[in-house]
Design a protein around this motif. Structure first.
Motif, mmCIF file in Angstrom:
data_model
loop_
_atom_site.group_PDB
_atom_site.id
_atom_site.type_symbol
_atom_site.label_atom_id
_atom_site.label_comp_id
_atom_site.label_asym_id
_atom_site.label_seq_id
_atom_site.Cartn_x
_atom_site.Cartn_y
_atom_site.Cartn_z
ATOM 1 N N PHE A 137 -7.641 -2.545 -25.647
ATOM 2 C CA PHE A 137 -6.441 -3.385 -25.728
ATOM 3 C C PHE A 137 -6.082 -3.847 -24.331
ATOM 4 O O PHE A 137 -5.886 -3.013 -23.430
ATOM 5 N N ASP A 138 -5.980 -5.140 -24.163
ATOM 6 C CA ASP A 138 -5.488 -5.685 -22.901
ATOM 7 C C ASP A 138 -3.973 -5.828 -23.034
ATOM 8 O O ASP A 138 -3.473 -6.778 -23.630
ATOM 9 N N GLU A 139 -3.276 -4.840 -22.489
ATOM 10 C CA GLU A 139 -1.804 -4.812 -22.596
ATOM 11 C C GLU A 139 -1.147 -5.235 -21.279
ATOM 12 O O GLU A 139 -0.068 -4.763 -20.931
ATOM 13 N N VAL A 140 -1.830 -6.110 -20.557
ATOM 14 C CA VAL A 140 -1.278 -6.552 -19.268
ATOM 15 C C VAL A 140 0.079 -7.231 -19.471
ATOM 16 O O VAL A 140 0.994 -7.064 -18.667
ATOM 17 N N ILE A 141 0.224 -7.965 -20.565
ATOM 18 C CA ILE A 141 1.511 -8.587 -20.880
ATOM 19 C C ILE A 141 2.353 -7.703 -21.796
ATOM 20 O O ILE A 141 3.567 -7.584 -21.622
ATOM 21 N N THR A 142 1.710 -7.097 -22.783
ATOM 22 C CA THR A 142 2.485 -6.421 -23.829
ATOM 23 C C THR A 142 2.995 -5.049 -23.398
ATOM 24 O O THR A 142 3.854 -4.474 -24.075
ATOM 25 N N SER A 192 -4.706 -5.673 -10.209
ATOM 26 C CA SER A 192 -4.299 -6.852 -10.992
ATOM 27 C C SER A 192 -4.791 -6.674 -12.413
ATOM 28 O O SER A 192 -5.625 -5.798 -12.702
ATOM 29 N N GLY A 193 -4.308 -7.552 -13.271
ATOM 30 C CA GLY A 193 -4.797 -7.535 -14.647
ATOM 31 C C GLY A 193 -6.270 -7.910 -14.716
ATOM 32 O O GLY A 193 -7.032 -7.329 -15.494
ATOM 33 N N SER A 194 -6.664 -8.870 -13.909
ATOM 34 C CA SER A 194 -8.071 -9.299 -13.924
ATOM 35 C C SER A 194 -8.985 -8.139 -13.556
ATOM 36 O O SER A 194 -10.027 -7.915 -14.189
ATOM 37 N N GLU A 195 -8.595 -7.409 -12.533
ATOM 38 C CA GLU A 195 -9.410 -6.254 -12.128
ATOM 39 C C GLU A 195 -9.374 -5.162 -13.186
ATOM 40 O O GLU A 195 -10.358 -4.443 -13.377
ATOM 41 N N ALA A 217 -1.069 -3.881 -16.035
ATOM 42 C CA ALA A 217 -0.779 -4.459 -14.702
ATOM 43 C C ALA A 217 0.681 -4.923 -14.754
ATOM 44 O O ALA A 217 1.519 -4.272 -15.365
ATOM 45 N N LYS A 218 0.963 -6.051 -14.158
ATOM 46 C CA LYS A 218 2.263 -6.737 -14.234
ATOM 47 C C LYS A 218 3.473 -5.805 -14.221
ATOM 48 O O LYS A 218 3.932 -5.383 -13.178
ATOM 49 N N GLY A 219 4.016 -5.474 -15.389
ATOM 50 C CA GLY A 219 5.251 -4.690 -15.467
ATOM 51 C C GLY A 219 5.134 -3.288 -14.878
ATOM 52 O O GLY A 219 6.153 -2.632 -14.631
ATOM 53 N N GLY A 252 -8.348 -15.799 -26.230
ATOM 54 C CA GLY A 252 -7.931 -14.621 -25.460
ATOM 55 C C GLY A 252 -7.824 -14.970 -23.994
ATOM 56 O O GLY A 252 -8.583 -15.810 -23.488
ATOM 57 N N TYR A 253 -6.898 -14.337 -23.291
ATOM 58 C CA TYR A 253 -6.848 -14.456 -21.832
ATOM 59 C C TYR A 253 -6.979 -13.069 -21.241
ATOM 60 O O TYR A 253 -6.182 -12.178 -21.543
ATOM 61 N N HIS A 254 -7.981 -12.893 -20.414
ATOM 62 C CA HIS A 254 -8.198 -11.589 -19.798
ATOM 63 C C HIS A 254 -8.361 -11.730 -18.291
ATOM 64 O O HIS A 254 -9.175 -11.032 -17.681
ATOM 65 N N GLY A 255 -7.598 -12.644 -17.715
ATOM 66 C CA GLY A 255 -7.635 -12.792 -16.276
ATOM 67 C C GLY A 255 -8.718 -13.752 -15.827
ATOM 68 O O GLY A 255 -9.366 -14.426 -16.640
ATOM 69 N N ALA A 256 -8.915 -13.781 -14.509
ATOM 70 C CA ALA A 256 -9.715 -14.846 -13.909
ATOM 71 C C ALA A 256 -11.021 -14.355 -13.296
ATOM 72 O O ALA A 256 -11.759 -15.155 -12.706
HETATM 73 C C1 LIG Z 1 -3.523 -10.289 -21.157
HETATM 74 C C2 LIG Z 1 -3.802 -10.540 -19.712
HETATM 75 N N1 LIG Z 1 -4.837 -9.948 -19.136
HETATM 76 C C3 LIG Z 1 -5.115 -10.116 -17.839
HETATM 77 C C4 LIG Z 1 -4.332 -10.937 -17.055
HETATM 78 C C5 LIG Z 1 -4.671 -11.145 -15.629
HETATM 79 O O1 LIG Z 1 -3.764 -10.532 -14.802
HETATM 80 P P1 LIG Z 1 -3.722 -10.912 -13.249
HETATM 81 O O2 LIG Z 1 -3.228 -12.313 -13.150
HETATM 82 O O3 LIG Z 1 -2.804 -9.879 -12.670
HETATM 83 O O4 LIG Z 1 -5.106 -10.769 -12.726
HETATM 84 C C6 LIG Z 1 -3.243 -11.575 -17.622
HETATM 85 C C7 LIG Z 1 -2.376 -12.450 -16.820
HETATM 86 O O5 LIG Z 1 -1.553 -13.173 -17.318
HETATM 87 C C8 LIG Z 1 -2.965 -11.380 -18.988
HETATM 88 O O6 LIG Z 1 -1.956 -12.004 -19.594
#
Ligand SMILES: Cc1ncc(COP(=O)(O)O)c(C=O)c1O
Length: 443
Positions: free
Chosen positions: A251-256, A110-113, A280-282, A143-147
């Motif tokens: 760089f957190d490119e989970v979205i980008t 996941s992005g969080s991991e 992650a994601k895409g 910033g959002y970097h997951g949970a």
């Molecule tokens: C930039 C960014 N990092 C991390 C995450 C977390 O990803 P995940 O929900 O797969 O853990 C997200 C989720 O939207 C995100 O936008």
């Protein structure tokens, strides 16, 4: 509509107003290409790629077939001290796609991991090189970097942090780059704000001393907090300051990642290469959970050479790191993106999308429209005494009208699959416009 053969009680839904949802559920039961099917049979145009993740649209046969085949052939193989071909192939492919010497991939789910993994790698790397005092991790407001605990610590969304105690101890934050006074209604990168990066040197380095700072983590374009596009020159300055002080740039490119901004990755678009990149994601077109952390060659090599022969170099990993189904989904997705030239398509569609979303600027309560690539943010003025309600109401109205949008606070985010047609862009933006007009008549 078939009657449900289950009730809604027992599932505690994530990031959802559970009580509101369970009173008026919005259930999706199928998907294909640009559309979901709602429980009542209505087609719902996906204006958000699910959660910024179904970049090539839904239920693409090539990816589905690859997952099915893999599930029947090798459902699982342990990833610790054992290997199977899938993740090696995905890693090789990512190395060929990412710029510079971003050559080594660690897999997550996941992005969080990915974020927590990147932060741990940054700390471990400095320690391996004898700079174990570098423990501070620098995030950014909004910033959002997951949970995960690492992610919410470096993240800058107050609601995601305030309930959960003291978080990681050695974390500081840069200010965010959002500024309506200077940058409202920007198209692409705003002109004002490169100097905001100087806070890293002028405040953070002064306060903590560079010898104590491990890494800076930012989303090149902040997505979840409302589509905050980096000002021109901002990321370049962050890079230069990090280089000057031996600080890693993450760089957190989970979205980008994977075409969202009209280039394969934000690092390609902005021409700034980080030391570590979170994905992650895409990566799997959202079909099977998978995340990845790609690091520059020097980081991997330092970690390898610091550990004694034949010992584990990084005490970190997940049962499902590089899971066979996820790897198969990733390979098929990356092939599909290439076959369909999806990154080019995203770049080519972006000007049409830009013009469409900026047509909303005169509508009631709209105080900003901003965009880059195939992402747009539409910011509404907060309703007096009822912040964060207007955008959500627009979301509900759009869903009734057969379109899925996403909201965060008083901001609406659009990020449709990159296979969207111009006609569907018109439908997406037109429906949102209707919803905003209705809201304008109401309040
Ligand atoms: C930039 C960014 N990092 C991390 C995450 C977390 O990803 P995940 O929900 O797969 O853990 C997200 C989720 O939207 C995100 O936008």
């Amino acid at each position: 509509m078939n009657p449900r053969d289950y009730d809604l009680d027992s599932f505690w839904m994530p990031f959802t107003a559970n009580r509101q949802f369970k009173q008026t559920p919005r259930m999706l039961v199928a998907a294909r290409d640009m559309h979901f099917t709602a429980e009542d049979g209505r087609a719902i145009l996906d204006g958000t790629s699910g959660l910024w993740c179904s970049n090539a649209g839904h239920c693409r046969p090539k990816i589905t077939a690859a997952i099915q085949k893999q599930a029947a052939e090798l459902d699982y193989a342990p990833g610790f001290q054992m290997g199977h071909p899938g993740p090696f192939k995905v890693a090789q492919r990512l190395k060929g796609t990412l710029p510079g010497d971003l050559d080594y991939t660690f897999f997550t789910n996941s992005g969080s991991e990915s974020v927590d993994t990147a932060l741990k790698i940054a700390l471990a790397y400095h320690r391996a090189r004898g700079e174990g005092t570098r423990r501070w991790l620098i995030g950014r407001e909004r910033g959002y970097h997951g949970a995960g605990f690492g992610g919410i610590s470096v993240g800058g969304i107050p609601a995601n942090r305030k309930t959960f105690g003291s978080l990681l101890p050695t974390v500081d934050h840069l200010g965010h780059t959002h500024n309506l006074e200077h940058n409202s209604f920007s198209r692409g990168q705003p002109a004002w704000g490169a100097q905001l990066a100087d806070e890293l040197e002028n405040r953070i380095v002064v306060l903590h001393d560079a010898s104590n700072i491990a890494a800076v983590i930012v989303e090149p374009m902040a997505g979840s907090a409302g589509v905050l596009v980096p000002p021109k020159g901002y990321l370049e300055r962050l890079r230069a300051i990090c280089d000057k002080h031996g600080i890693l740039l993450i760089f957190d490119e989970v979205i980008t990642g994977f075409g969202r901004l009209g280039a394969p990755f934000a690092t390609n678009l902005f021409g700034v290469v980080p030391d570590i990149i979170c994905l992650a994601k895409g990566l799997t077109n959202a079909t099977v959970p998978m995340g990845a952390v790609v690091v520059r060659k020097g980081i991997y090599e330092s970690m390898m050479s610091a550990a004694p022969e034949n010992t584990i170099e990084l005490f970190h990993g997940y049962t499902y790191s590089g899971h066979p189904l996820a790897a198969a989904a990733a390979l098929a997705s990356l092939e599909l993106f290439e076959e369909e030239k999806l990154y080019d398509r995203s770049r080519e569609l972006a000007p049409y999308f830009e013009n469409a979303v900026h047509s909303l600027r005169e509508l009631p309560h709209v105080i900003d429209v901003r965009n880059i690539g195939m992402v747009a943010g539409i910011e509404l003025e907060a309703a007096p005494g009822r912040p964060m309600t207007r955008a959500f109401e627009a979301f509900l109205r759009c869903f009734e009208k057969g379109v899925l949008i996403r909201t965060t606070g008083d901001i609406i985010a659009l990020s449709p699959p990159l296979i969207i047609s111009k006609q569907q862009i018109d439908e997406l933006v037109g429906t949102l416009g209707d919803a905003l007009r209705e809201l304008g008549r109401k309040t």
